[in-house]
Design a protein around this motif. Sequence first.
Motif, PDB file in Angstrom:
ATOM      1  N   VAL A  74       0.876  -1.172   0.000  1.00 21.12           N
ATOM      2  CA  VAL A  74       0.000   0.000   0.000  1.00 21.12           C
ATOM      3  C   VAL A  74       0.914   1.222   0.000  1.00 21.12           C
ATOM      4  CG1 VAL A  74      -0.280   0.119   2.526  1.00 21.12           C
ATOM      5  CG2 VAL A  74      -1.999   1.132   1.030  1.00 21.12           C
ATOM      6  N   VAL A  75       0.569   2.197  -0.854  1.00 27.79           N
ATOM      7  CA  VAL A  75       1.397   3.386  -1.018  1.00 27.79           C
ATOM      8  C   VAL A  75       0.550   4.628  -0.764  1.00 27.79           C
ATOM      9  CG1 VAL A  75       2.814   4.702  -2.631  1.00 27.79           C
ATOM     10  CG2 VAL A  75       2.811   2.190  -2.744  1.00 27.79           C
ATOM     11  N   PHE A  76       0.991   5.427   0.202  1.00 24.33           N
ATOM     12  CA  PHE A  76       0.436   6.762   0.460  1.00 24.33           C
ATOM     13  C   PHE A  76       1.539   7.732   0.058  1.00 24.33           C
ATOM     14  CE2 PHE A  76      -2.326   4.366   3.243  1.00 24.33           C
ATOM     15  CZ  PHE A  76      -3.489   5.107   3.362  1.00 24.33           C
ATOM     16  N   SER A  77       1.553   8.174  -1.186  1.00 18.82           N
ATOM     17  CA  SER A  77       2.663   9.001  -1.665  1.00 18.82           C
ATOM     18  C   SER A  77       2.756  10.326  -0.907  1.00 18.82           C
ATOM     19  CB  SER A  77       2.575   9.221  -3.172  1.00 18.82           C
ATOM     20  OG  SER A  77       1.344   9.787  -3.519  1.00 18.82           O
ATOM     21  N   ASP A  78       1.629  10.945  -0.557  1.00 17.41           N
ATOM     22  CA  ASP A  78       1.655  12.216   0.188  1.00 17.41           C
ATOM     23  C   ASP A  78       2.306  12.071   1.564  1.00 17.41           C
ATOM     24  OD1 ASP A  78       0.387  13.518  -1.884  1.00 17.41           O
ATOM     25  OD2 ASP A  78      -1.556  13.642  -0.892  1.00 17.41           O
ATOM     26  N   LEU A  79       2.236  10.866   2.118  1.00 16.68           N
ATOM     27  CA  LEU A  79       2.800  10.623   3.447  1.00 16.68           C
ATOM     28  C   LEU A  79       4.166   9.954   3.378  1.00 16.68           C
ATOM     29  CD1 LEU A  79      -0.418   9.318   5.265  1.00 16.68           C
ATOM     30  CD2 LEU A  79       0.603  11.594   5.409  1.00 16.68           C
ATOM     31  N   GLY A  80       4.645   9.649   2.178  1.00 16.86           N
ATOM     32  CA  GLY A  80       5.935   8.978   2.034  1.00 16.86           C
ATOM     33  C   GLY A  80       5.909   7.550   2.540  1.00 16.86           C
ATOM     34  N   ILE A  81       4.753   6.894   2.427  1.00 19.57           N
ATOM     35  CA  ILE A  81       4.582   5.535   2.951  1.00 19.57           C
ATOM     36  C   ILE A  81       4.443   4.547   1.809  1.00 19.57           C
ATOM     37  CG2 ILE A  81       3.007   4.012   4.220  1.00 19.57           C
ATOM     38  CD1 ILE A  81       2.349   6.433   6.004  1.00 19.57           C
ATOM     39  N   ASN A  82       5.237   3.478   1.884  1.00 14.63           N
ATOM     40  CA  ASN A  82       5.149   2.343   0.962  1.00 14.63           C
ATOM     41  C   ASN A  82       5.359   1.103   1.818  1.00 14.63           C
ATOM     42  OD1 ASN A  82       5.516   0.275  -0.882  1.00 14.63           O
ATOM     43  ND2 ASN A  82       6.677   1.530  -2.309  1.00 14.63           N
ATOM     44  N   LYS A  83       4.270   0.470   2.233  1.00 13.74           N
ATOM     45  CA  LYS A  83       4.334  -0.655   3.172  1.00 13.74           C
ATOM     46  C   LYS A  83       4.072  -1.984   2.480  1.00 13.74           C
ATOM     47  CE  LYS A  83       4.650   1.354   7.323  1.00 13.74           C
ATOM     48  NZ  LYS A  83       5.390   0.964   8.468  1.00 13.74           N
ATOM     49  N   ASP A  84       4.885  -2.964   2.822  1.00 13.74           N
ATOM     50  CA  ASP A  84       4.698  -4.337   2.372  1.00 13.74           C
ATOM     51  C   ASP A  84       3.660  -4.989   3.288  1.00 13.74           C
ATOM     52  OD1 ASP A  84       4.835  -7.029   1.732  1.00 13.74           O
ATOM     53  OD2 ASP A  84       7.030  -7.080   1.693  1.00 13.74           O
ATOM     54  N   LEU A  85       2.515  -5.361   2.740  1.00  9.04           N
ATOM     55  CA  LEU A  85       1.425  -5.924   3.540  1.00  9.04           C
ATOM     56  C   LEU A  85       1.627  -7.395   3.870  1.00  9.04           C
ATOM     57  CD1 LEU A  85      -1.608  -4.266   1.713  1.00  9.04           C
ATOM     58  CD2 LEU A  85      -0.406  -3.465   3.756  1.00  9.04           C
ATOM     59  N   THR A  86       2.665  -8.028   3.320  1.00  6.97           N
ATOM     60  CA  THR A  86       2.897  -9.458   3.580  1.00  6.97           C
ATOM     61  C   THR A  86       3.730  -9.692   4.827  1.00  6.97           C
ATOM     62  OG1 THR A  86       4.917  -9.573   2.229  1.00  6.97           O
ATOM     63  CG2 THR A  86       2.814  -9.944   1.101  1.00  6.97           C
ATOM     64  N   LYS A  87       4.266  -8.657   5.437  1.00 14.54           N
ATOM     65  CA  LYS A  87       5.174  -8.793   6.581  1.00 14.54           C
ATOM     66  C   LYS A  87       4.469  -9.140   7.892  1.00 14.54           C
ATOM     67  CE  LYS A  87       8.906  -7.615   4.320  1.00 14.54           C
ATOM     68  NZ  LYS A  87       9.933  -8.570   4.003  1.00 14.54           N
ATOM     69  N   GLN A  88       3.199  -8.784   8.018  1.00 13.36           N
ATOM     70  CA  GLN A  88       2.451  -9.041   9.253  1.00 13.36           C
ATOM     71  C   GLN A  88       0.984  -9.220   8.910  1.00 13.36           C
ATOM     72  OE1 GLN A  88       4.030  -5.732  11.232  1.00 13.36           O
ATOM     73  NE2 GLN A  88       2.685  -4.239  10.324  1.00 13.36           N
ATOM     74  N   PRO A  89       0.208  -9.849   9.803  1.00 11.40           N
ATOM     75  CA  PRO A  89      -1.209 -10.098   9.491  1.00 11.40           C
ATOM     76  C   PRO A  89      -2.012  -8.819   9.229  1.00 11.40           C
ATOM     77  CG  PRO A  89      -0.537 -11.350  11.427  1.00 11.40           C
ATOM     78  CD  PRO A  89       0.609 -10.434  11.074  1.00 11.40           C
ATOM     79  N   VAL A  90      -1.764  -7.772  10.003  1.00 13.06           N
ATOM     80  CA  VAL A  90      -2.453  -6.487   9.831  1.00 13.06           C
ATOM     81  C   VAL A  90      -1.390  -5.387   9.841  1.00 13.06           C
ATOM     82  CG1 VAL A  90      -4.108  -4.860  10.827  1.00 13.06           C
ATOM     83  CG2 VAL A  90      -4.574  -7.306  10.923  1.00 13.06           C
ATOM     84  N   THR A  91      -1.440  -4.524   8.835  1.00 13.77           N
ATOM     85  CA  THR A  91      -0.501  -3.406   8.746  1.00 13.77           C
ATOM     86  C   THR A  91      -1.244  -2.143   9.150  1.00 13.77           C
ATOM     87  OG1 THR A  91       0.672  -4.494   6.948  1.00 13.77           O
ATOM     88  CG2 THR A  91       1.026  -2.126   7.200  1.00 13.77           C
ATOM     89  N   LYS A  92      -0.695  -1.428  10.139  1.00 16.52           N
ATOM     90  CA  LYS A  92      -1.332  -0.218  10.668  1.00 16.52           C
ATOM     91  C   LYS A  92      -0.645   1.018  10.097  1.00 16.52           C
ATOM     92  CE  LYS A  92      -2.624  -2.633  14.786  1.00 16.52           C
ATOM     93  NZ  LYS A  92      -3.304  -2.425  16.022  1.00 16.52           N
ATOM     94  N   ILE A  93      -1.458   1.948   9.609  1.00  6.83           N
ATOM     95  CA  ILE A  93      -0.951   3.216   9.073  1.00  6.83           C
ATOM     96  C   ILE A  93      -1.592   4.343   9.865  1.00  6.83           C
ATOM     97  CG2 ILE A  93      -0.781   4.697   7.037  1.00  6.83           C
ATOM     98  CD1 ILE A  93       0.528   2.085   6.379  1.00  6.83           C
ATOM     99  N   ASP A  94      -0.754   5.146  10.546  1.00  3.69           N
ATOM    100  CA  ASP A  94      -1.248   6.309  11.272  1.00  3.69           C
ATOM    101  C   ASP A  94      -1.509   7.434  10.280  1.00  3.69           C
ATOM    102  OD1 ASP A  94      -1.080   5.112  13.792  1.00  3.69           O
ATOM    103  OD2 ASP A  94       1.040   5.611  13.960  1.00  3.69           O
ATOM    104  N   ILE A  95      -2.685   8.031  10.386  1.00  4.69           N
ATOM    105  CA  ILE A  95      -3.090   9.108   9.484  1.00  4.69           C
ATOM    106  C   ILE A  95      -3.117  10.422  10.264  1.00  4.69           C
ATOM    107  CG2 ILE A  95      -4.914   9.968   7.965  1.00  4.69           C
ATOM    108  CD1 ILE A  95      -3.652   7.329   6.988  1.00  4.69           C
ATOM    109  N   PRO A  96      -2.401  11.437   9.786  1.00  5.66           N
ATOM    110  CA  PRO A  96      -2.460  12.736  10.463  1.00  5.66           C
ATOM    111  C   PRO A  96      -3.846  13.357  10.284  1.00  5.66           C
ATOM    112  CG  PRO A  96      -1.078  12.874   8.494  1.00  5.66           C
ATOM    113  CD  PRO A  96      -1.494  11.447   8.643  1.00  5.66           C
ATOM    114  N   THR A  97      -4.428  13.795  11.388  1.00  7.77           N
ATOM    115  CA  THR A  97      -5.781  14.358  11.343  1.00  7.77           C
ATOM    116  C   THR A  97      -5.818  15.799  11.848  1.00  7.77           C
ATOM    117  OG1 THR A  97      -6.277  13.449  13.533  1.00  7.77           O
ATOM    118  CG2 THR A  97      -6.872  12.079  11.629  1.00  7.77           C
ATOM    119  N   ASP A  98      -4.660  16.456  11.835  1.00 15.71           N
ATOM    120  CA  ASP A  98      -4.595  17.821  12.356  1.00 15.71           C
ATOM    121  C   ASP A  98      -5.289  18.846  11.457  1.00 15.71           C
ATOM    122  OD1 ASP A  98      -2.485  17.143  10.595  1.00 15.71           O
ATOM    123  OD2 ASP A  98      -1.325  18.892  11.220  1.00 15.71           O
ATOM    124  N   LYS A  99      -5.484  18.510  10.176  1.00 17.04           N
ATOM    125  CA  LYS A  99      -6.198  19.422   9.276  1.00 17.04           C
ATOM    126  C   LYS A  99      -7.005  18.612   8.268  1.00 17.04           C
ATOM    127  CE  LYS A  99      -2.069  20.074   6.489  1.00 17.04           C
ATOM    128  NZ  LYS A  99      -1.115  21.017   5.952  1.00 17.04           N
TER     129      LYS A  99
END
Length: 70
Positions: A25-50
């Motif tokens: 899963v890739v969140f380009s605005d957040l600079g995140i590219n996570k491999d989802l096969t590494k763990q059963p559930v992959t958690k992504i923190d989303i900034p909610t300040d604005k």
Amino acid sequence: VVLKKGIPATVNFDMQDHTACLSHVVFSDLGINKDLTKQPVTKIDIPTDKAKTFNFACGMDMFHGQVVVK
């Protein structure tokens, strides 16, 4: 996915389809590219300040989604 501004949030990705394209899963605005096969559930923190829309995609940019902070 819609989140409320100012309330801390984490989006959980539970990989159910083992198609190679969906293994990242890739969140380009957040600079995140996570491999989802590494763990059963992959958690992504989303900034909610604005209020903002964060687009995400699979590793091959074929499947897309959005996290909207309102």
